[in-house]
Design a protein around this motif. Structure first.
Motif, mmCIF file in Angstrom:
data_model
loop_
_atom_site.group_PDB
_atom_site.id
_atom_site.type_symbol
_atom_site.label_atom_id
_atom_site.label_comp_id
_atom_site.label_asym_id
_atom_site.label_seq_id
_atom_site.Cartn_x
_atom_site.Cartn_y
_atom_site.Cartn_z
ATOM 1 N N ARG A 34 0.729 -0.986 -0.067
ATOM 2 C CA ARG A 34 -0.048 -0.133 0.035
ATOM 3 C C ARG A 34 0.884 1.413 0.101
ATOM 4 N N LEU A 37 2.613 1.973 -3.422
ATOM 5 C CA LEU A 37 1.418 2.408 -4.377
ATOM 6 C C LEU A 37 1.085 3.633 -4.301
ATOM 7 N N ALA A 74 -7.690 -3.734 0.112
ATOM 8 C CA ALA A 74 -8.483 -3.145 -0.886
ATOM 9 C C ALA A 74 -9.323 -1.867 -0.252
ATOM 10 N N LEU A 77 -6.898 1.260 -0.225
ATOM 11 C CA LEU A 77 -6.064 1.824 -1.247
ATOM 12 C C LEU A 77 -6.878 2.946 -1.853
ATOM 13 N N CYS A 81 -7.907 -0.010 -8.087
ATOM 14 C CA CYS A 81 -7.793 -1.670 -7.626
ATOM 15 C C CYS A 81 -8.862 -2.268 -8.032
ATOM 16 N N ARG A 82 -8.749 -3.347 -8.525
ATOM 17 C CA ARG A 82 -9.947 -4.364 -8.984
ATOM 18 C C ARG A 82 -9.689 -5.693 -7.988
ATOM 19 N N ARG A 83 -10.847 -5.764 -7.317
ATOM 20 C CA ARG A 83 -11.003 -6.878 -6.138
ATOM 21 C C ARG A 83 -11.980 -7.862 -6.973
ATOM 22 N N VAL A 120 -6.231 -0.320 -14.010
ATOM 23 C CA VAL A 120 -5.852 -0.679 -12.652
ATOM 24 C C VAL A 120 -4.348 -0.524 -12.432
ATOM 25 N N ARG A 121 -3.952 -0.214 -11.054
ATOM 26 C CA ARG A 121 -2.593 -0.441 -10.801
ATOM 27 C C ARG A 121 -2.382 -1.473 -9.669
ATOM 28 N N CYS A 122 -3.589 -1.974 -9.451
ATOM 29 C CA CYS A 122 -3.421 -3.241 -8.455
ATOM 30 C C CYS A 122 -4.567 -4.531 -8.803
ATOM 31 N N ALA A 124 -6.380 -7.505 -7.200
ATOM 32 C CA ALA A 124 -6.521 -8.308 -5.683
ATOM 33 C C ALA A 124 -7.491 -9.464 -5.933
#
Length: 351
Positions: A34, A37, A74, A77, A81-83, A120-122, A124
């Protein structure tokens, strides 16, 4: 915004969570990612953006809180971010590849990866596992492009990277993906001795008969407690066909008997279901016999898959296990299924 460690400790202080040293130790990895990022990209005329942090591959037994920790991460953040459940993500990827091929793209993976990198940058993921050869053959190239594009991947799994796609067809072609995961992600085991999901079901009734308003209300309450209610459909790709679980959240799936046993599904489909979920809520199991022999046979196969995988079963049924199938071809063989249904109700089963 509150950091992930602070949020965890606040939930412990408020009584929503029980302090667990193993969970808190793993949260340090989430906090590391975290912080990296959220650092402003230090760009200049002669300076590239900093390298993205290594991701996290968090594995361990069921019910240890992996998904809960991911939710906390998540929630804190402030970057895109995609969870998403890993199976659902791969289903979207396969659809994107088909679309790119239909558009005449020579390298279908390129545009699919670019679309994700732009969004996205992350990433999950819940429950990384590979059961389909079509997925196994493309994940290496796809994830290499995502990593090269600066996407940080954080995932949970019930197994170490080296056990992914174990005994799968052409597995030697999959091995570079395992090497990539070990290179680009920190691999940590969540070693908590407590199975929190089992604890929440300990002593609770999990088999409800007859099917009436009381049974439905009890199952609704269990669904809210374990899955938070709501949920999204989960589509599993098995040997080129789709197996859909109508509602899925936090490792818990919910569906009706005819949604899983009224369709022409086979052992491979039910094995995929047992791999993908840790708790299955199966509603409206009818009286079984000559009139629905095919459905009964599929139900037996489903129970066998759940039993072998130690998936916790919660269900509503027209009769107690011993009285579900009392006449017709297969009634004698059903005695083993009834015995398993009875065993699966016992406290501590599935740990």
């Amino acid at each position: 915004m509150t950091g992930v460690l602070e949020l965890y400790r606040q939930k412990v202080a408020d009584g929503f969570l029980t302090a667990d040293p193993a969970q808190e130790a793993v949260l340090e990895e989430f906090a590391r990612i975290r912080a990296a990022l959220h650092e402003a990209p230090k760009r200049g005329l002669f300076r590239k953006a900093p390298e993205p942090p290594r991701g996290l591959y968090l594995w361990g037994g069921v019910g240890r809180g992996k998904s809960m920790l991911m939710d906390l991460f998540a929630a804190t953040l402030e970057v895109p971010c995609r969870r998403v459940h890993f199976h659902a993500f791969m289903q979207e990827v396969q659809a994107g590849l088909a679309e790119a091929r239909a558009a005449g793209k020579d390298d279908a993976i390129g545009p699919v990866a670019d679309r994700i990198i732009d969004a996205v940058r992350c990433l999950a993921f819940d429950e990384m596992q590979i059961t389909d050869i079509a997925d196994a053959m493309i994940v290496g190239r796809l994830f290499q492009k995502l990593f090269d594009g600066g996407v940080v991947v954080v995932t949970t799994s019930n197994r170490v990277p080296g056990d992914l796609y174990k005994d799968g067809l052409n597995r030697q072609l999959f091995l570079p993906f395992i090497e990539l995961l070990n290179e680009r992600m920190v691999v940590r085991e969540l070693t908590s001795p407590t199975d929190y999901r089992q604890d929440r079901l300990a002593g609770e009734q999990v088999y409800f008969s007859p099917i009436d308003s009381d049974a439905r209300e009890a199952v609704d309450a269990i669904w809210r407690d374990l899955a938070g209610g709501g949920g999204e459909p989960l589509v599993l790709r098995v040997k080129g066909r789709d197996v859909e679980l109508p509602a899925f959240s936090n490792g818990v799936a919910r569906g009706r008997f005819y949604e899983l046993c009224g369709k022409p599904l086979g052992p491979a489909d039910y094995l995929a279901v047992a791999e993908a979920v840790r708790v299955l809520i199966l509603e409206d199991i009818p009286q079984l016999g000559r009139s629905n022999f095919n459905e009964a046979r599929r139900f037996v196969t489903l129970i066998d898959a759940l039993y072998e995988a130690k998936v916790r079963l919660i269900c509503t049924a027209a009769a107690v296990p011993e009285m579900l199938y009392v006449e017709g071809e297969g009634s004698f063989e059903f005695e083993r299924t009834a015995s398993r249904l009875r065993e699966m109700q016992s406290e501590g089963w599935g740990g």
